[in-house]
Design a protein around this motif. Structure first.
Motif, mmCIF file in Angstrom:
data_model
loop_
_atom_site.group_PDB
_atom_site.id
_atom_site.type_symbol
_atom_site.label_atom_id
_atom_site.label_comp_id
_atom_site.label_asym_id
_atom_site.label_seq_id
_atom_site.Cartn_x
_atom_site.Cartn_y
_atom_site.Cartn_z
ATOM 1 N N PRO A 104 -41.361 11.560 8.433
ATOM 2 C CA PRO A 104 -41.885 10.964 9.011
ATOM 3 C C PRO A 104 -41.829 9.628 7.614
ATOM 4 C CG PRO A 104 -42.642 11.677 10.147
ATOM 5 C CD PRO A 104 -41.927 13.453 9.081
ATOM 6 N N ASP A 105 -42.021 10.355 6.273
ATOM 7 C CA ASP A 105 -42.312 8.851 5.212
ATOM 8 C C ASP A 105 -41.056 8.643 4.428
ATOM 9 O OD1 ASP A 105 -45.277 10.281 5.838
ATOM 10 O OD2 ASP A 105 -44.868 12.468 4.385
ATOM 11 N N ASP A 106 -40.424 9.002 4.595
ATOM 12 C CA ASP A 106 -39.086 8.665 4.847
ATOM 13 C C ASP A 106 -38.707 7.547 5.193
ATOM 14 O OD1 ASP A 106 -38.543 10.831 2.712
ATOM 15 O OD2 ASP A 106 -38.270 12.384 3.865
ATOM 16 N N ALA A 107 -38.704 6.639 7.133
ATOM 17 C CA ALA A 107 -38.785 6.168 7.958
ATOM 18 C C ALA A 107 -38.657 4.894 6.615
ATOM 19 C CB ALA A 107 -39.715 5.974 8.746
ATOM 20 N N ASP A 108 -39.192 4.001 5.826
ATOM 21 C CA ASP A 108 -38.698 3.370 5.628
ATOM 22 C C ASP A 108 -37.524 2.939 4.731
ATOM 23 O OD1 ASP A 108 -41.148 1.163 6.585
ATOM 24 O OD2 ASP A 108 -42.073 2.322 4.863
ATOM 25 N N GLU A 109 -37.282 4.076 3.856
ATOM 26 C CA GLU A 109 -36.418 3.942 3.602
ATOM 27 C C GLU A 109 -34.970 4.268 3.718
ATOM 28 O OE1 GLU A 109 -36.526 6.079 -0.803
ATOM 29 O OE2 GLU A 109 -37.896 7.138 0.254
ATOM 30 N N MET A 110 -34.392 4.787 5.036
ATOM 31 C CA MET A 110 -33.629 5.953 5.450
ATOM 32 C C MET A 110 -33.303 3.776 6.834
ATOM 33 S SD MET A 110 -35.684 9.594 7.326
ATOM 34 C CE MET A 110 -34.243 9.315 8.670
ATOM 35 N N HIS A 111 -34.546 3.271 7.284
ATOM 36 C CA HIS A 111 -34.353 1.760 7.616
ATOM 37 C C HIS A 111 -33.505 1.190 6.375
ATOM 38 C CE1 HIS A 111 -34.814 -1.766 9.544
ATOM 39 N NE2 HIS A 111 -34.313 -1.476 10.369
ATOM 40 N N ASP A 112 -33.851 0.806 5.192
ATOM 41 C CA ASP A 112 -33.541 0.242 4.499
ATOM 42 C C ASP A 112 -32.101 0.534 4.057
ATOM 43 O OD1 ASP A 112 -33.488 -1.789 2.051
ATOM 44 O OD2 ASP A 112 -33.211 0.357 1.188
ATOM 45 N N LEU A 113 -31.803 2.170 4.030
ATOM 46 C CA LEU A 113 -30.135 2.125 3.898
ATOM 47 C C LEU A 113 -29.425 2.235 4.242
ATOM 48 C CD1 LEU A 113 -28.059 3.975 1.945
ATOM 49 C CD2 LEU A 113 -29.101 6.099 2.814
ATOM 50 N N ALA A 114 -29.924 2.143 5.524
ATOM 51 C CA ALA A 114 -28.721 1.767 7.633
ATOM 52 C C ALA A 114 -28.615 0.020 6.946
ATOM 53 C CB ALA A 114 -29.955 2.157 8.522
ATOM 54 N N SER A 115 -29.924 -0.502 6.880
ATOM 55 C CA SER A 115 -30.009 -1.383 7.070
ATOM 56 C C SER A 115 -28.680 -1.981 5.887
ATOM 57 C CB SER A 115 -31.272 -2.916 6.795
ATOM 58 O OG SER A 115 -32.148 -2.291 7.918
ATOM 59 N N ARG A 116 -28.083 -1.531 4.861
ATOM 60 C CA ARG A 116 -27.577 -2.491 3.796
ATOM 61 C C ARG A 116 -26.503 -1.735 4.142
ATOM 62 N NH1 ARG A 116 -28.474 0.204 -0.627
ATOM 63 N NH2 ARG A 116 -30.094 1.677 -0.291
ATOM 64 N N THR A 117 -26.166 -0.263 4.611
ATOM 65 C CA THR A 117 -24.490 0.196 4.974
ATOM 66 C C THR A 117 -24.718 -0.202 5.829
ATOM 67 O OG1 THR A 117 -25.873 2.079 5.560
ATOM 68 C CG2 THR A 117 -25.426 2.398 2.617
ATOM 69 N N LYS A 118 -25.117 0.000 7.159
ATOM 70 C CA LYS A 118 -24.482 -0.332 8.594
ATOM 71 C C LYS A 118 -23.790 0.294 9.257
ATOM 72 C CE LYS A 118 -24.938 -5.572 7.700
ATOM 73 N NZ LYS A 118 -26.355 -5.496 8.121
ATOM 74 N N HIS A 235 -22.876 -5.066 15.915
ATOM 75 C CA HIS A 235 -21.972 -4.362 15.808
ATOM 76 C C HIS A 235 -23.203 -3.062 15.720
ATOM 77 C CE1 HIS A 235 -18.202 -2.157 15.530
ATOM 78 N NE2 HIS A 235 -17.318 -3.196 15.755
ATOM 79 N N PRO A 236 -22.155 -1.910 16.879
ATOM 80 C CA PRO A 236 -22.686 -0.785 17.119
ATOM 81 C C PRO A 236 -21.721 0.128 16.307
ATOM 82 C CG PRO A 236 -22.292 -1.198 19.226
ATOM 83 C CD PRO A 236 -21.840 -2.514 18.684
ATOM 84 N N TYR A 237 -20.637 -0.097 15.658
ATOM 85 C CA TYR A 237 -19.983 0.570 14.878
ATOM 86 C C TYR A 237 -19.714 -0.750 13.677
ATOM 87 C CZ TYR A 237 -20.927 3.045 18.911
ATOM 88 O OH TYR A 237 -21.664 4.089 19.836
ATOM 89 N N ALA A 238 -20.300 -0.529 12.479
ATOM 90 C CA ALA A 238 -19.500 -2.040 11.560
ATOM 91 C C ALA A 238 -19.023 -0.892 10.801
ATOM 92 C CB ALA A 238 -20.915 -2.254 11.107
ATOM 93 N N ASP A 239 -19.080 0.126 10.626
ATOM 94 C CA ASP A 239 -18.711 1.184 9.268
ATOM 95 C C ASP A 239 -17.285 1.291 10.033
ATOM 96 O OD1 ASP A 239 -19.904 -1.029 7.571
ATOM 97 O OD2 ASP A 239 -21.231 0.777 6.866
#
Length: 239
Positions: A104-118, A235-239
């Motif tokens: 839970p404490d990593d949620a924001d960073e996980m979301h940020d990483l996924a948002s940038r790498t898709k 796109h659900p599978y962008a990379d």
């Protein structure tokens, strides 16, 4: 012919392990949109679509892997994606002791990483789908992988991504192996989904993943005006 649980992985996940994250009506179910935009049904045809409309509501959106088809004429389909469903029944990966557990404490960073790498749809609550592990460099989260759909006897490896500045160092594969090791330790079989034009297919094949089937993931929009804001479908599978 009897269907396999992997023919409808979202449905079997939502009526099983992920029931607590589901919205359900009859033979249709969808994840809480804050967790995942995917939905599925237990059957095809008009009855399944009636239930799906009830679950998603007017103006509701979802990704539908493989079913239910055909899509009614009044349901808008912004795009369709061909994907491979790959299974690693004989994979016996070893966990990497350097991988860190993400919570839970990593949620924001996980979301940020996924948002940038898709790597695919990833919200602030996507981590609730299962176990996630990752790697930090100088305190920064630079790579991760985790679990998504969980039909009986199987768990999907998903959200495999690495910050562009740190690619080529093996982080993604090590994270995959760590997640895969815990899946196998539970007596389950790892599987994944990947777009048919994704060059990572060769990496997955080297790890032991074998294509089980190819199918279509449709992005759908139910007619009407949504009562609450709905997530934009990308796109659900962008990379």
């Amino acid at each position: 012919m009897t269907e396999h649980v992997l023919d409808r992985p979202v449905w079997h996940s939502l009526i099983g392990v992920h029931t607590h994250l589901a919205r359900r009506h009859g033979t249709a179910a969808a994840f809480d949109p804050a967790v995942s935009p995917f939905a599925g049904t237990g059957t095809d045809g008009d009855a399944a679509w009636a239930d799906l409309r009830a679950v998603l509501g007017a103006g509701g959106t979802a990704f539908l892997p493989g079913s239910p088809f055909p899509v009614p004429d009044d349901v808008r389909v912004p795009f369709r994606v061909r994907v491979l469903q790959m299974v690693a029944a004989d994979w016996r990966p070893e966990s990497d002791p350097d991988a860190i557990e993400l919570g839970p404490d990593d949620a924001d960073e996980m979301h940020d990483l996924a948002s940038r790498t898709k790597p695919g749809p990833f919200g602030l609550r996507t981590r609730e789908l299962g176990r996630f592990v990752g790697y930090r460099v100088d305190g920064k989260l630079v790579a991760m992988a985790g679990e998504r759909f969980h039909p009986p006897g199987y768990t999907e490896v998903s959200a495999v991504c690495t910050d562009p500045e740190f690619r080529g160092r093996g982080y993604a594969e090590r994270a995959m192996r760590t997640v895969g090791a815990s899946i196998v330790a539970r007596g389950e079989i790892p599987f994944l989904h990947v777009a048919t034009d994704n060059p990572a297919i060769s990496i997955y094949e080297r790890l032991g993943f074998v294509t089980r089937l190819e199918y279509e993931v449709a992005a759908v929009v139910i007619p009407g005006v949504a009562s609450n804001p709905v997530p934009e479908l990308t796109h659900p599978y962008a990379d």
